[in-house]
Design a protein around this motif. Structure first.
Motif, PDB file in Angstrom:
ATOM      1  N   ASP A  40       0.847  -1.183   0.000  1.00 48.94           N
ATOM      2  CA  ASP A  40       0.000   0.000   0.000  1.00 48.94           C
ATOM      3  C   ASP A  40       0.891   1.244   0.000  1.00 48.94           C
ATOM      4  O   ASP A  40       2.120   1.142  -0.037  1.00 48.94           O
ATOM      5  CB  ASP A  40      -0.996  -0.019   1.163  1.00 48.94           C
ATOM      6  N   LYS A  41       0.278   2.417   0.059  1.00 43.65           N
ATOM      7  CA  LYS A  41       1.043   3.667  -0.018  1.00 43.65           C
ATOM      8  C   LYS A  41       2.014   3.840   1.139  1.00 43.65           C
ATOM      9  O   LYS A  41       3.016   4.519   1.021  1.00 43.65           O
ATOM     10  CB  LYS A  41       0.095   4.860  -0.082  1.00 43.65           C
ATOM     11  N   ALA A  42       1.725   3.206   2.270  1.00 43.77           N
ATOM     12  CA  ALA A  42       2.592   3.297   3.439  1.00 43.77           C
ATOM     13  C   ALA A  42       3.719   2.272   3.406  1.00 43.77           C
ATOM     14  O   ALA A  42       4.573   2.246   4.281  1.00 43.77           O
ATOM     15  CB  ALA A  42       1.765   3.112   4.708  1.00 43.77           C
ATOM     16  N   GLY A  43       3.703   1.401   2.394  1.00 46.38           N
ATOM     17  CA  GLY A  43       4.724   0.386   2.273  1.00 46.38           C
ATOM     18  C   GLY A  43       4.380  -0.920   2.973  1.00 46.38           C
ATOM     19  O   GLY A  43       5.201  -1.819   3.052  1.00 46.38           O
ATOM     20  N   LYS A  44       3.146  -1.037   3.464  1.00 48.09           N
ATOM     21  CA  LYS A  44       2.698  -2.262   4.133  1.00 48.09           C
ATOM     22  C   LYS A  44       2.316  -3.313   3.086  1.00 48.09           C
ATOM     23  O   LYS A  44       1.642  -3.013   2.108  1.00 48.09           O
ATOM     24  CB  LYS A  44       1.489  -1.954   5.014  1.00 48.09           C
ATOM     25  N   VAL A  45       2.733  -4.540   3.314  1.00 52.95           N
ATOM     26  CA  VAL A  45       2.387  -5.641   2.411  1.00 52.95           C
ATOM     27  C   VAL A  45       0.909  -5.975   2.588  1.00 52.95           C
ATOM     28  O   VAL A  45       0.462  -6.283   3.685  1.00 52.95           O
ATOM     29  CB  VAL A  45       3.244  -6.887   2.696  1.00 52.95           C
ATOM     30  N   VAL A  46       0.132  -5.863   1.500  1.00 52.84           N
ATOM     31  CA  VAL A  46      -1.297  -6.171   1.558  1.00 52.84           C
ATOM     32  C   VAL A  46      -1.649  -7.429   0.778  1.00 52.84           C
ATOM     33  O   VAL A  46      -2.758  -7.943   0.888  1.00 52.84           O
ATOM     34  CB  VAL A  46      -2.169  -4.992   1.063  1.00 52.84           C
ATOM     35  N   TYR A  47      -0.686  -7.937   0.006  1.00 46.74           N
ATOM     36  CA  TYR A  47      -0.941  -9.152  -0.770  1.00 46.74           C
ATOM     37  C   TYR A  47       0.375  -9.787  -1.150  1.00 46.74           C
ATOM     38  O   TYR A  47       1.327  -9.098  -1.514  1.00 46.74           O
ATOM     39  CB  TYR A  47      -1.718  -8.819  -2.049  1.00 46.74           C
ATOM     40  N   THR A  48       0.421 -11.098  -1.055  1.00 47.28           N
ATOM     41  CA  THR A  48       1.508 -11.868  -1.655  1.00 47.28           C
ATOM     42  C   THR A  48       0.879 -13.052  -2.370  1.00 47.28           C
ATOM     43  O   THR A  48      -0.145 -13.580  -1.938  1.00 47.28           O
ATOM     44  CB  THR A  48       2.521 -12.393  -0.611  1.00 47.28           C
ATOM     45  N   GLY A  49       1.449 -13.422  -3.472  1.00 42.02           N
ATOM     46  CA  GLY A  49       0.915 -14.542  -4.227  1.00 42.02           C
ATOM     47  C   GLY A  49       1.995 -15.202  -5.052  1.00 42.02           C
ATOM     48  O   GLY A  49       3.033 -14.614  -5.331  1.00 42.02           O
ATOM     49  N   LEU A  50       1.734 -16.432  -5.436  1.00 40.49           N
ATOM     50  CA  LEU A  50       2.716 -17.215  -6.159  1.00 40.49           C
ATOM     51  C   LEU A  50       2.047 -17.916  -7.327  1.00 40.49           C
ATOM     52  O   LEU A  50       0.943 -18.445  -7.197  1.00 40.49           O
ATOM     53  CB  LEU A  50       3.326 -18.261  -5.212  1.00 40.49           C
ATOM     54  N   GLY A  51       2.697 -17.888  -8.472  1.00 41.44           N
ATOM     55  CA  GLY A  51       2.202 -18.618  -9.623  1.00 41.44           C
ATOM     56  C   GLY A  51       1.410 -17.766 -10.585  1.00 41.44           C
ATOM     57  O   GLY A  51       1.188 -16.578 -10.370  1.00 41.44           O
ATOM     58  N   GLY A  52       0.951 -18.389 -11.639  1.00 43.95           N
ATOM     59  CA  GLY A  52       0.286 -17.679 -12.715  1.00 43.95           C
ATOM     60  C   GLY A  52      -1.196 -17.457 -12.530  1.00 43.95           C
ATOM     61  O   GLY A  52      -1.799 -16.688 -13.248  1.00 43.95           O
ATOM     62  N   LYS A  53      -1.821 -18.124 -11.580  1.00 43.44           N
ATOM     63  CA  LYS A  53      -3.273 -17.995 -11.406  1.00 43.44           C
ATOM     64  C   LYS A  53      -3.584 -17.223 -10.133  1.00 43.44           C
ATOM     65  O   LYS A  53      -4.110 -17.770  -9.171  1.00 43.44           O
ATOM     66  CB  LYS A  53      -3.916 -19.377 -11.376  1.00 43.44           C
ATOM     67  N   GLN A  54      -3.235 -15.946 -10.151  1.00 47.95           N
ATOM     68  CA  GLN A  54      -3.466 -15.070  -9.005  1.00 47.95           C
ATOM     69  C   GLN A  54      -4.565 -14.080  -9.355  1.00 47.95           C
ATOM     70  O   GLN A  54      -4.707 -13.684 -10.496  1.00 47.95           O
ATOM     71  CB  GLN A  54      -2.194 -14.312  -8.659  1.00 47.95           C
ATOM     72  N   ASP A  55      -5.299 -13.662  -8.354  1.00 45.31           N
ATOM     73  CA  ASP A  55      -6.329 -12.635  -8.561  1.00 45.31           C
ATOM     74  C   ASP A  55      -5.694 -11.272  -8.304  1.00 45.31           C
ATOM     75  O   ASP A  55      -5.919 -10.651  -7.272  1.00 45.31           O
ATOM     76  CB  ASP A  55      -7.524 -12.876  -7.643  1.00 45.31           C
ATOM     77  N   LEU A  56      -4.877 -10.843  -9.258  1.00 45.40           N
ATOM     78  CA  LEU A  56      -4.154  -9.582  -9.083  1.00 45.40           C
ATOM     79  C   LEU A  56      -5.075  -8.377  -9.084  1.00 45.40           C
ATOM     80  O   LEU A  56      -4.795  -7.382  -8.426  1.00 45.40           O
ATOM     81  CB  LEU A  56      -3.077  -9.445 -10.155  1.00 45.40           C
ATOM     82  N   GLU A  57      -6.167  -8.460  -9.806  1.00 44.05           N
ATOM     83  CA  GLU A  57      -7.111  -7.346  -9.830  1.00 44.05           C
ATOM     84  C   GLU A  57      -7.644  -7.083  -8.418  1.00 44.05           C
ATOM     85  O   GLU A  57      -7.694  -5.945  -7.970  1.00 44.05           O
ATOM     86  CB  GLU A  57      -8.268  -7.643 -10.783  1.00 44.05           C
ATOM     87  N   ALA A  58      -8.025  -8.113  -7.693  1.00 44.37           N
ATOM     88  CA  ALA A  58      -8.512  -7.957  -6.322  1.00 44.37           C
ATOM     89  C   ALA A  58      -7.400  -7.430  -5.418  1.00 44.37           C
ATOM     90  O   ALA A  58      -7.657  -6.590  -4.551  1.00 44.37           O
ATOM     91  CB  ALA A  58      -9.057  -9.273  -5.796  1.00 44.37           C
ATOM     92  N   ALA A  59      -6.188  -7.903  -5.622  1.00 45.10           N
ATOM     93  CA  ALA A  59      -5.070  -7.451  -4.804  1.00 45.10           C
ATOM     94  C   ALA A  59      -4.800  -5.971  -5.020  1.00 45.10           C
ATOM     95  O   ALA A  59      -4.565  -5.225  -4.060  1.00 45.10           O
ATOM     96  CB  ALA A  59      -3.819  -8.268  -5.141  1.00 45.10           C
ATOM     97  N   ILE A  60      -4.866  -5.533  -6.254  1.00 44.20           N
ATOM     98  CA  ILE A  60      -4.611  -4.118  -6.567  1.00 44.20           C
ATOM     99  C   ILE A  60      -5.728  -3.242  -6.038  1.00 44.20           C
ATOM    100  O   ILE A  60      -5.501  -2.146  -5.536  1.00 44.20           O
ATOM    101  CB  ILE A  60      -4.380  -3.937  -8.077  1.00 44.20           C
ATOM    102  N   LYS A  61      -6.958  -3.723  -6.105  1.00 46.69           N
ATOM    103  CA  LYS A  61      -8.104  -2.949  -5.595  1.00 46.69           C
ATOM    104  C   LYS A  61      -7.965  -2.667  -4.105  1.00 46.69           C
ATOM    105  O   LYS A  61      -8.487  -1.673  -3.610  1.00 46.69           O
ATOM    106  CB  LYS A  61      -9.413  -3.658  -5.896  1.00 46.69           C
ATOM    107  N   LYS A  62      -7.263  -3.536  -3.369  1.00 42.67           N
ATOM    108  CA  LYS A  62      -7.066  -3.329  -1.947  1.00 42.67           C
ATOM    109  C   LYS A  62      -6.301  -2.040  -1.652  1.00 42.67           C
ATOM    110  O   LYS A  62      -6.450  -1.461  -0.594  1.00 42.67           O
ATOM    111  CB  LYS A  62      -6.293  -4.505  -1.331  1.00 42.67           C
ATOM    112  N   VAL A  63      -5.449  -1.643  -2.572  1.00 46.99           N
ATOM    113  CA  VAL A  63      -4.601  -0.485  -2.325  1.00 46.99           C
ATOM    114  C   VAL A  63      -5.067   0.780  -3.017  1.00 46.99           C
ATOM    115  O   VAL A  63      -4.482   1.842  -2.831  1.00 46.99           O
ATOM    116  CB  VAL A  63      -3.124  -0.772  -2.690  1.00 46.99           C
ATOM    117  N   LEU A  64      -6.096   0.691  -3.813  1.00 51.23           N
ATOM    118  CA  LEU A  64      -6.592   1.885  -4.514  1.00 51.23           C
ATOM    119  C   LEU A  64      -7.533   2.684  -3.646  1.00 51.23           C
ATOM    120  O   LEU A  64      -8.174   2.254  -2.775  1.00 51.23           O
ATOM    121  CB  LEU A  64      -7.283   1.487  -5.816  1.00 51.23           C
TER     122      LEU A  64
END
Length: 64
Positions: A40-64
């Motif tokens: 996030d903007k403060a540098g806190k880890v809000v998502y980690t994931g491994l592999g090609g089948k990740q829900d990156l859209e949901a992870a990015i929405k967490k920080v917007l």
């Protein structure tokens, strides 16, 4: 170059960093390639994931 093209094509927001020297891999104890860390903007880890089948859209929405 493929990742940069993907980011451009899909208008992914935020700043992407490429760990070309392996420093972040060690800091985040990345277990393999295709390991994604979203901060996030403060540098806190809000998502980690491994592999090609990740829900990156949901992870990015967490920080917007």
């Amino acid at each position: 170059s493929r990742v940069k093209a993907f980011i451009s094509q899909y208008h992914i927001p935020g700043t992407q960093f490429f760990d070309t020297d392996g420093n972040a891999s060690g800091a985040f104890d990345a277990p393999a390639t295709s390991y994604v860390v979203v901060l996030d903007k403060a540098g806190k880890v809000v998502y980690t994931g491994l592999g090609g089948k990740q829900d990156l859209e949901a992870a990015i929405k967490k920080v917007l």
